[in-house]
Design a protein around this motif. Structure first.
Motif, PDB file in Angstrom:
ATOM      1  N   ALA A 386       0.856  -1.128  -0.083  1.00 15.79           N
ATOM      2  CA  ALA A 386       0.032   0.021   0.192  1.00 15.79           C
ATOM      3  C   ALA A 386       0.883   1.415   0.053  1.00 15.79           C
ATOM      4  CB  ALA A 386      -0.927   0.079   1.253  1.00 15.79           C
ATOM      5  N   SER A 387       0.397   2.233  -0.697  1.00 18.19           N
ATOM      6  CA  SER A 387       1.096   3.270  -0.571  1.00 18.19           C
ATOM      7  C   SER A 387       0.426   4.526   0.179  1.00 18.19           C
ATOM      8  CB  SER A 387       1.301   4.187  -2.029  1.00 18.19           C
ATOM      9  OG  SER A 387       1.721   5.552  -2.190  1.00 18.19           O
ATOM     10  N   SER A 388       0.826   5.537   0.958  1.00 20.07           N
ATOM     11  CA  SER A 388       0.127   6.199   1.823  1.00 20.07           C
ATOM     12  C   SER A 388      -0.199   7.516   0.955  1.00 20.07           C
ATOM     13  CB  SER A 388       1.212   6.845   2.929  1.00 20.07           C
ATOM     14  OG  SER A 388       2.448   7.259   2.570  1.00 20.07           O
ATOM     15  N   ILE A 389       0.444   7.631  -0.400  1.00 17.28           N
ATOM     16  CA  ILE A 389       0.372   8.799  -1.124  1.00 17.28           C
ATOM     17  C   ILE A 389      -0.729   8.561  -2.307  1.00 17.28           C
ATOM     18  CG2 ILE A 389       1.275  10.566  -2.532  1.00 17.28           C
ATOM     19  CD1 ILE A 389       3.641  10.338  -0.812  1.00 17.28           C
ATOM     20  N   ASP A 390      -0.608   7.584  -3.301  1.00 21.15           N
ATOM     21  CA  ASP A 390      -1.275   7.210  -4.191  1.00 21.15           C
ATOM     22  C   ASP A 390      -2.492   6.686  -3.749  1.00 21.15           C
ATOM     23  OD1 ASP A 390      -0.657   4.689  -4.021  1.00 21.15           O
ATOM     24  OD2 ASP A 390       0.829   4.844  -5.656  1.00 21.15           O
ATOM     25  N   ARG A 391      -2.674   5.962  -2.452  1.00 21.93           N
ATOM     26  CA  ARG A 391      -3.661   5.301  -1.916  1.00 21.93           C
ATOM     27  C   ARG A 391      -3.944   4.082  -2.367  1.00 21.93           C
ATOM     28  NH1 ARG A 391      -7.680  10.359  -0.886  1.00 21.93           N
ATOM     29  NH2 ARG A 391      -6.743  10.940  -2.863  1.00 21.93           N
ATOM     30  N   ASP A 392      -3.196   3.437  -3.408  1.00 20.75           N
ATOM     31  CA  ASP A 392      -3.436   2.233  -4.064  1.00 20.75           C
ATOM     32  C   ASP A 392      -3.148   0.994  -3.014  1.00 20.75           C
ATOM     33  OD1 ASP A 392      -4.512   3.248  -6.363  1.00 20.75           O
ATOM     34  OD2 ASP A 392      -2.501   3.225  -7.508  1.00 20.75           O
ATOM     35  N   ILE A 393      -3.803  -0.202  -3.325  1.00 21.80           N
ATOM     36  CA  ILE A 393      -3.499  -1.216  -2.444  1.00 21.80           C
ATOM     37  C   ILE A 393      -3.452  -2.318  -3.791  1.00 21.80           C
ATOM     38  CG2 ILE A 393      -4.161  -3.111  -1.093  1.00 21.80           C
ATOM     39  CD1 ILE A 393      -5.664  -0.759   0.571  1.00 21.80           C
ATOM     40  N   VAL A 394      -2.084  -2.954  -3.574  1.00 16.43           N
ATOM     41  CA  VAL A 394      -1.931  -3.927  -4.753  1.00 16.43           C
ATOM     42  C   VAL A 394      -1.664  -5.259  -3.989  1.00 16.43           C
ATOM     43  CG1 VAL A 394      -0.467  -4.402  -6.721  1.00 16.43           C
ATOM     44  CG2 VAL A 394      -0.822  -1.985  -6.107  1.00 16.43           C
ATOM     45  N   LEU A 395      -2.188  -6.520  -4.964  1.00 16.80           N
ATOM     46  CA  LEU A 395      -1.961  -7.664  -4.658  1.00 16.80           C
ATOM     47  C   LEU A 395      -1.303  -8.329  -5.414  1.00 16.80           C
ATOM     48  CD1 LEU A 395      -4.702  -6.645  -2.766  1.00 16.80           C
ATOM     49  CD2 LEU A 395      -5.236  -9.270  -3.122  1.00 16.80           C
ATOM     50  N   TRP A 396      -0.015  -9.140  -4.807  1.00 13.92           N
ATOM     51  CA  TRP A 396       0.867  -9.892  -5.636  1.00 13.92           C
ATOM     52  C   TRP A 396       0.922 -11.251  -5.510  1.00 13.92           C
ATOM     53  CZ3 TRP A 396       3.192  -5.988  -8.756  1.00 13.92           C
ATOM     54  CH2 TRP A 396       3.334  -4.958  -8.485  1.00 13.92           C
ATOM     55  N   GLU A 397       1.039 -12.044  -6.434  1.00 14.79           N
ATOM     56  CA  GLU A 397       1.316 -13.497  -6.348  1.00 14.79           C
ATOM     57  C   GLU A 397       2.529 -13.863  -5.933  1.00 14.79           C
ATOM     58  OE1 GLU A 397      -0.412 -17.004  -9.117  1.00 14.79           O
ATOM     59  OE2 GLU A 397       1.627 -16.229  -9.791  1.00 14.79           O
ATOM     60  N   MET A 398       2.980 -14.576  -5.091  1.00 14.93           N
ATOM     61  CA  MET A 398       4.326 -14.983  -4.458  1.00 14.93           C
ATOM     62  C   MET A 398       4.555 -16.612  -4.947  1.00 14.93           C
ATOM     63  SD  MET A 398       5.789 -12.614  -3.351  1.00 14.93           S
ATOM     64  CE  MET A 398       5.396 -11.656  -4.513  1.00 14.93           C
ATOM     65  N   PRO A 399       5.740 -16.890  -5.318  1.00  8.94           N
ATOM     66  CA  PRO A 399       6.963 -15.971  -5.449  1.00  8.94           C
ATOM     67  C   PRO A 399       7.136 -15.357  -6.732  1.00  8.94           C
ATOM     68  CG  PRO A 399       7.713 -18.065  -5.835  1.00  8.94           C
ATOM     69  CD  PRO A 399       6.333 -18.312  -5.374  1.00  8.94           C
ATOM     70  N   SER A 400       6.085 -15.433  -7.745  1.00 12.94           N
ATOM     71  CA  SER A 400       6.093 -15.211  -9.095  1.00 12.94           C
ATOM     72  C   SER A 400       6.449 -13.741  -9.288  1.00 12.94           C
ATOM     73  CB  SER A 400       5.254 -15.661 -10.115  1.00 12.94           C
ATOM     74  OG  SER A 400       3.971 -15.248  -9.747  1.00 12.94           O
ATOM     75  N   GLY A 401       5.565 -13.008  -8.207  1.00 14.98           N
ATOM     76  CA  GLY A 401       5.551 -11.685  -8.429  1.00 14.98           C
ATOM     77  C   GLY A 401       4.640 -11.017  -9.471  1.00 14.98           C
ATOM     78  N   LYS A 402       3.645 -11.760  -9.932  1.00 14.19           N
ATOM     79  CA  LYS A 402       2.506 -11.479 -10.798  1.00 14.19           C
ATOM     80  C   LYS A 402       1.715 -10.630 -10.002  1.00 14.19           C
ATOM     81  CE  LYS A 402      -0.983 -13.262 -13.716  1.00 14.19           C
ATOM     82  NZ  LYS A 402      -1.696 -14.601 -14.206  1.00 14.19           N
TER      83      LYS A 402
END
Length: 885
Positions: A386-402
């Motif tokens: 999460a970013s405190s500035i752009d306020r986006d929350i992103v989910l990533w697959e592990m460990p591929s990084g997708k």
């Protein structure tokens, strides 16, 4: 008696018989009329006639019968013989021969030496009693006489003198040995051309062409030779020469005399080294800012600037360091104990590493602003950022990084997410805490829908966030000491506050809840202790002294899952493992790295680019062997120790065999680079030494002190103080001219150029600033760079400032210019800018490479303009390369 008459007995008796046989006693019988074969058988006055010896007036009878057959001689007899009168009475080389009797007869005359033509050989060749008569046979062997083959009028003048000839065995005079002939006149106070005048040719003082610029530039472009006049055996200064200058654009003149006109006027050829290539020193530090345990308790991980430090547990052995690309702001471990993810202070990516190998497995790019929080889901298959500035929350697959998904639940809210994010036990609900607003957002990750917003009413700001089953724990309090704080218990499913526990705290900067939510730890700013509180009662469970007095002492903390042990770390660069029950600790063995432990101060590169030296407040000067490759910049060689701290003053001599440094005790120390042995220790200054520079002859060292405003010359061969060059008039910035004749000394508002032989100022360059921090002559000998907040390039002989470029905010004592003098660097606390020295144009910038509390304190350059080092106060020495096209 018989031999007296030249006859033998045989012949006498034969002669007597012959007289009786003739019936007449002839006169020959009284030694005449003897039988003979030739005149040699007769006396001198006789001749041999018809076999008898007779005088000319005698007659001899004719034989009526042939004479009786007889032998002339007895075999083996020898006698002297001569065929020439000269050999009968030998003179000179002449000598008689010899005959030998064989078969009753005399053989030929052998070995006779006859007269020859007279030659010059000191012999009587014609056997006339005179030697070498009527011939010109030269000199007498071994005779000597004086000689001189030089020009007339030069003998016995100046260096010229006569030699000697000796007659050889051939009666010829040999060469003239030992003479001294005229030579070309040189400037040495001697009459070498033997004209009666010293250092003079044709009645004029000796003069020669001269050029002090680089050899390759002579006769090129604007460059022209000058002339020198010899006076008292010493060449005077080069007058009238024209040396290279930095290329001036668009004047159609080859100013730098390199054979090309107005080159690099459009764009400098040096690239901008803005890609991080590596570290000169070990990139890891021992200041641990954050500590976390793996879920299986087999390891614990610490954050140290740009690196992760991994230890094994329970033996507390350091396992490895993992280097990230930037300074790390936050770190989280996967619940399966396999991975560690990190976010950065000044980058919008996340890097994921495998703990077992230290290998990077993924780089996550999706945010457009700084990432403030990250955590793994309980199954370790998903990473949430999460970013405190752009306020986006992103989910990533592990460990591929997708990238799996992203959403922004705050578009309608002005609040910003801070570092506090937590998941419930199932990983279904995500809690986001805003530090400056009394709100906690709870949303469902599966549906991406907001479940509820908890309005705490905390007006003092949040310090921590914890989760305990169905309870949400909020720590409400300010970031200053002596303030009331509260632990709020919320039933987040029903959005109700069940309890609030208040207490007074003097240690409120950071807080961390234990994994099970039963304890909260308070630590940080203004504190020398870490305190554990019971979440339900607010009672103190334990407190740990962080064993230091620094206001920044407590900087990191980590709970073990069972709450039995707690890690604390501080700015004293120590890591402690505490037993919560006994409140006893043992320090964790920190790895030993080849880097400074104190704040960095300075770096200098040796004249040939072989070595670099760095200094810090840790009383240590480190020596590094440079490789010339930015991706493998160099290796540590050894430490040199100062007695009291160290200053920014460092210097190598021209041969790179000596290293000088000055400490806070005002002592200058000089070490042998190869052995590390201390060879000189000088003390006479009474103020802080800021500058050191060796003389090109290697026999002198100059130290400048702004504390006492003095420059001192030290004698290295005599190991003693030599003299003051400038006293009570300077700041102390100094540099020696490449010729060794001049010393530039920076002072308030000006630079003075001293003639070292005369020990007086010959030129003064008036600057526009109050202080001159650094000065440096260029190798072309005509230009001087002056640093006083900007860089000025001067033609110091003409007292003309040619150009001004670059700015730097921080104090420097050595101008960061590449060894080939093509590029110069200016810098501030977070970045650097490079400029082309000839044109003064910017090549490019390197920005935001260090962030608070770390900053750049010095920069240095290697052989070329793309060899750049940045030195941060915490100890990192980064090397930068040009990016690959």
């Amino acid at each position: 008696m018989w031999q007296l008459f030249g006859m033998d007995k045989k012949r006498v008796w034969l002669g007597a018989i012959a007289c009786l046989w003739a019936g007449t006693l002839l006169a020959a019988c009284n030694l005449a009329g003897y039988e003979c074969y030739d005149n040699a058988d007769c006396k001198t006055e006789q001749v041999c006639a018809q076999g008898w010896c007779k005088t000319p007036d005698q007659t001899v009878p004719t034989r009526r019968e042939p004479p009786v057959s007889r032998s002339e001689c007895t075999n083996g007899d020898q006698r002297s013989c001569s065929t020439d009168a000269a050999t009968k009475t030998p003179k000179g080389i002449c000598q008689a021969g010899q005959q030998t009797c064989k078969d009753g007869a005399w053989g030929s005359c052998e070995g006779e030496v006859l007269p020859a033509t007279e030659t010059c050989n000191q012999k009587d060749d014609d056997c006339d009693g005179s030697v070498d008569e009527d011939l010109d046979c030269g000199c007498e062997p071994k005779a000597t006489k004086p000689c001189y083959t030089g020009a007339s009028g030069t003998e016995d003048k100046g260096i010229c003198k006569a030699g000697q000839q000796t007659c050889n065995s051939k009666r010829e005079w040999g060469s003239c040995e030992g003479e001294v002939l005229p030579k070309t006149e040189t400037c040495d106070n001697t009459d070498e051309d033997c004209d009666g005048q010293v250092d003079n040719v044709g009645g004029q003082a000796l003069r020669r062409s001269c050029y002090t610029g680089p050899q390759s530039t002579g006769g090129q472009g604007r460059c022209a030779a000058g002339s020198q006049v010899c006076t008292n055996g010493v060449w005077g200064s080069c007058q009238g020469e024209t040396l290279p200058q930095p290329e001036q654009c668009d004047n159609k003149i080859d100013d730098d005399c390199d054979g090309t006109v107005d080159e690099d006027c459009e764009k400098p050829t040096t690239c901008m080294p803005n890609a991080l290539a590596g570290y000169l020193n070990d990139p890891f530090t021992t200041m641990v800012k954050q500590v976390a345990w793996t879920a299986d308790q087999s390891r614990f991980v610490g954050v140290s600037d740009q690196s992760l430090l991994v230890w094994t547990y329970p033996n507390l052995q350091f396992e490895r360091g993992i280097l990230a690309s930037q300074n790390i702001s936050s770190m989280t471990l996967s619940p399966d104990s396999q991975y560690v993810a990190v976010a950065f202070d000044s980058n919008y990516v996340v890097e994921v590493f495998a703990l077992q190998t230290g290998k990077k497995v993924a780089t996550l790019k999706g945010h457009v602003q700084r990432i403030s929080s990250l955590l793994f889901t309980p199954d370790s298959k998903t990473l949430i950022t999460a970013s405190s500035i752009d306020r986006d929350i992103v989910l990533w697959e592990m460990p591929s990084g997708k990238k799996l998904n992203s959403f922004n639940p705050y578009k309608s809210d002005s609040a910003f997410m801070y570092e506090f994010m937590k998941l419930d036990e199932t990983g279904t609900y995500l809690f986001g805490l805003f530090k400056t607003q009394p709100k906690v957002y709870v949303w469902n990750l599966k549906t991406k829908k907001l479940k509820t917003v908890i309005n705490s009413g905390c007006t003092r700001g949040f310090v921590g966030l914890g989760v305990r089953k169905d309870k949400l724990l909020l720590l409400c309090g300010l970031l200053t000491p002596q303030k009331e704080m509260a632990i709020e218990h919320w039933d987040w499913k029903n959005n109700t506050k069940s309890k609030s526990v208040t207490f007074q705290s003097t240690t409120s900067h950071d807080a961390m809840f234990s994994p099970d939510g039963s304890l909260v730890a308070l630590f940080g700013l203004y504190s020398t202790e870490t305190v554990l509180l019971d979440v339900d009662t607010g009672a103190k469970v334990a407190s740990f002294s962080t064993m230091g007095s620094s206001r920044w002492n407590a900087v990191g903390l980590g709970f073990r899952d069972d709450n039995k042990e707690v890690f604390t770390s501080g700015s004293d660069q120590k890591l402690y493992l505490w037993d919560v029950n006994t409140q006893q600790s043992k320090p964790v063995a920190l790895p030993t790295f080849q880097r400074h432990t104190g704040q960095m101060l300075s770096m200098v590169v040796s004249p040939k680019g072989t070595y670099a030296a760095t200094s810090s407040y840790s009383k240590t000067v480190k020596l590094w062997k440079l490789s010339g490759q930015s991706n493998k910049p160099g290796t540590f060689v050894r430490d040199f120790t100062l007695d009291v701290g160290t200053s920014r003053a460092l210097a190598f001599n021209a041969k790179e065999t000596l290293l000088a440094a000055a400490g806070n005790d005002y002592v200058v120390k000089v070490w042998d680079v190869a052995t590390g042995k201390l060879v000189h220790s000088f003390k006479k200054h009474s103020g802080q030494i800021t500058h050191l520079v060796f003389h090109p002859d290697g026999k002198r060292l100059y130290s400048g002190s702004d504390g006492e405003k003095a420059v001192i010359e030290w004698s290295l061969d005599k190991d003693t103080f030599n003299r003051y060059i400038a006293h009570q008039n300077t700041l102390g910035s100094v540099d020696v001219h490449p010729s060794g004749k001049y010393l530039a000394v920076g002072r308030e508002g000006a630079v003075d150029i001293y003639d070292l032989a005369q020990n007086k100022v010959t030129h003064t360059l008036n600057t526009s600033s109050k202080w001159v921090y650094a000065v440096q002559f260029l190798k072309d000998q005509k230009h001087l760079v002056v640093g006083h907040g900007t860089y000025d390039v001067w033609d110091w002989q003409a007292k003309t400032k040619l150009r001004t470029f670059g700015t730097y905010r921080d104090y420097v004592v050595r101008i960061p210019i590449s060894l080939d003098e093509s590029t110069i660097a200016s810098f501030n606390s977070t970045g650097a800018t490079l400029f082309d020295v000839k044109s003064g144009k910017s090549i490019g910038s390197l920005s935001n490479i260090e962030v608070y509390p770390y900053k750049i304190v010095a920069v240095a350059m290697g052989m070329k303009g793309n060899d750049l080092f940045t030195i941060a106060n915490q100890g990192n020495i980064k090397t930068w390369a040009c990016p690959v096209p």
